[in-house]
Design an enzyme around this catalytic site. Structure first.
Site, PDB file in Angstrom:
ATOM      1  N   LYS A  88       0.825  -1.206   0.000  1.00 56.64           N
ATOM      2  CA  LYS A  88       0.000   0.000   0.000  1.00 56.64           C
ATOM      3  C   LYS A  88       0.867   1.267   0.000  1.00 56.64           C
ATOM      4  CE  LYS A  88      -4.128  -2.156   0.990  1.00 56.64           C
ATOM      5  NZ  LYS A  88      -3.762  -3.554   1.147  1.00 56.64           N
TER       6      LYS A  88
HETATM    7  C1  LIG Z   1      -4.433  -4.700   0.753  1.00 54.82           C
HETATM    8  C2  LIG Z   1      -3.693  -5.966   0.765  1.00 54.82           C
HETATM    9  C3  LIG Z   1      -4.006  -7.018  -0.130  1.00 54.82           C
HETATM   10  C4  LIG Z   1      -5.179  -6.932  -1.082  1.00 54.82           C
HETATM   11  O1  LIG Z   1      -4.977  -5.959  -2.076  1.00 54.82           O
HETATM   12  P1  LIG Z   1      -6.235  -5.379  -2.897  1.00 54.82           P
HETATM   13  O2  LIG Z   1      -5.679  -4.310  -3.746  1.00 54.82           O
HETATM   14  O3  LIG Z   1      -7.191  -4.900  -1.883  1.00 54.82           O
HETATM   15  O4  LIG Z   1      -6.770  -6.534  -3.687  1.00 54.82           O
HETATM   16  C5  LIG Z   1      -3.214  -8.148  -0.105  1.00 54.82           C
HETATM   17  N1  LIG Z   1      -2.193  -8.273   0.748  1.00 54.82           N
HETATM   18  C6  LIG Z   1      -1.862  -7.299   1.621  1.00 54.82           C
HETATM   19  C7  LIG Z   1      -0.725  -7.507   2.561  1.00 54.82           C
HETATM   20  C8  LIG Z   1      -2.598  -6.113   1.652  1.00 54.82           C
HETATM   21  O5  LIG Z   1      -2.265  -5.156   2.513  1.00 54.82           O
END
Ligand SMILES: *Cc1c(COP(=O)(O)O)cnc(C)c1O
Length: 465
Positions: free
Chosen positions: A112
């Site tokens: 993120k």
């Molecule tokens: C947010 C997240 C996901 C999922 O990603 P999306 O874009 O919501 O599909 C997978 N793994 C981790 C560690 C995350 O923080």
């Protein structure tokens, strides 16, 4: 470049406007009206460039006139300066033709950060230009919230409120949200699950009086600027393995569908991607939808990969918008049906379009632990549970097409989920030295009920005027 809503009934916006708006006023999600195209030569020219340069070239055509080249370059360079790895998104090899893209070297140890750090910088530029203040409210299953707080803490024109499901995030995730000392940061523990948090957020956005009064802005993965910043590492990694001269496939641990949708856009832009593989944990609504053609809610079961414990996969709406030939009215009808009945059936045509892009697979709890332990033995890599779901699903996909290189996205650092990792491997992964004192810092958090009026009142009271 103009941005339109997936439900076809909201104002058309510029990139900066879409970024500051988040959810469209018709309840839909903003998408670019046309997808910029890269030639094979332009893609080949990305080879060997620093990550920041790839980011600039990939993001620029989406930004229109919203930012000058110097502003965009500055934002990108500040965004990645705090990462703990010079390559930003390094790749390691796990097995013959299987590669792991490490997206966890940012300040909160999850992918993120790639997008959130950039939009923090872009918000700051845009708000300063417009002399405006905003209130950012985010819902998180753990990683979005900490990434948002890290990106916006201390910013002059922004207050940040993050809703997370009480008791359902890991201790590292919680502490990353509750320990920042800046007065503009507010961590709110909601009595409910992630879908409740996301639901309350949507309700606030649909309450226009409140939305306008506090200058509500969203940074969840529904924000198109986040999806945009995530397109970059699909290009950077594919080019490192020989694109555009050779095709690659990607497996993406998926919850809200933002990350894998960025992969779809990379493909639409001209990057030769063979398959996009959706990897889910036991909350397998997307895997069931791809296999059975119906999207059907069954309730969320907490798992050891909590950032994927999701049933309302917001960005899937964007994938459906393309699959339905950009028919906003059709998408609007599907979403109303989902709201009212908890399910919808995908039309045969749209299913054909989805299957032309996506494969899917599911790994349950036991399977996830097994992948962590096996990967440590076979390849000396310690995976977080989300990345392990990806690796397990990727192995099955790779067995079907062993000649196409598979890149699996490692979405978080194992130290973010130490209990599950230790259970699987016997090793308790340490935090990187730069955050080793996380467990000693003081926490600041407010428990809140799952109630819209109470939440709105709290935000009104706490935000700086
Ligand atoms: C947010 C997240 C996901 C999922 O990603 P999306 O874009 O919501 O599909 C997978 N793994 C981790 C560690 C995350 O923080």
């Amino acid at each position: 470049m103009r941005y339109i809503s997936t439900r076809g009934a909201a104002p058309v916006l510029t990139f900066a406007e879409a970024m500051m708006t988040g959810l469209a006023r018709d309840g839909g999600l903003y998408v670019p009206e046309t997808v910029p195209q890269f030639t094979a030569e332009e893609i080949a020219a990305l080879a060997g460039q620093p990550y920041e340069e790839v980011a600039f070239r990939v993001m620029k055509p989406f930004c229109g006139d919203s930012f000058t080249d110097a502003e965009l370059k500055g934002a990108i360079s500040r965004a990645y300066a705090g990462f703990g790895h010079a390559a930003r998104a390094p790749m390691v090899q796990l097995a013959p033709n299987h590669f792991l893209l490490e997206l966890f070297h940012g300040p909160t140890l999850a992918f993120k950060d790639f997008a959130m750090q950039v939009i923090g910088q872009l918000f700051q530029i845009a708000l300063a230009k417009a002399d405006k203040r905003i209130t950012i409210v985010g819902a998180t299953s753990g990683d979005t919230g900490s990434a948002a707080i890290e990106a916006f803490r201390g910013l002059e024109n922004v207050d940040v409120f993050i809703l997370f499901p009480h008791g359902r995030v890991s201790e590292v995730q919680r502490r990353q949200m509750t320990t920042p000392v800046e007065a503009n940061v507010h961590a709110l523990a909601l009595e409910g699950d992630f879908d409740d948090c996301q639901g309350k957020l949507k309700d606030m956005f649909n309450h226009f009086e409140f939305r306008d009064e506090v200058g509500l802005a969203g940074v969840n993965s529904i924000n198109f600027a986040r999806v945009l910043a995530q397109i970059v590492y699909f290009f950077a990694s594919a080019v490192a393995l020989g694109a555009p001269h050779r095709k690659v496939s990607f497996t993406v641990p998926t919850g809200n569908f933002g990350d894998i949708f960025a992969g779809f856009l990379a493909k639409e832009m001209g990057l030769p991607i063979e398959r996009l593989v959706i990897a889910t944990n036991q909350n397998d609504i997307l895997d069931r939808c791809i296999k059975q053609g119906a999207y059907e809610k069954k309730g969320v079961k907490p798992s050891i990969s909590p950032s994927m414990d999701i049933e309302v996969s917001s960005n899937f709406e964007r994938a459906l918008f393309w699959a339905y030939g950009k028919d906003g009215a059709a998408i609007s009808a599907l979403m109303t049906e989902l709201n009212e009945t908890g399910r919808f059936t995908v039309s045969d045509n749209a299913m054909g379009a989805l299957l032309a892009q996506y494969d899917s697979g599911m790994i349950d709890e036991e399977g996830t632990l097994a992948v962590i332990s096996r990967t440590l033995k076979d390849s000396a890599e310690l995976l977080c549970p989300h990345s392990a779901v990806g690796v397990g699903v990727a192995e099955a996909a790779l067995a079907k097409a062993p000649e196409v290189p598979m890149i699996t996205l490692a979405t978080a650092h194992p130290a973010k989920f130490p209990d599950a990792v230790e259970k699987a491997s016997g090793i308790r992964p340490p935090l990187p030295p730069r955050m080793a004192d996380l467990f000693e810092r003081d926490e600041r958090v407010t428990r809140v009920p799952n109630d819209l009026a109470a939440l709105e009142a709290l935000i009104q009271e706490r935000r700086r005027k």
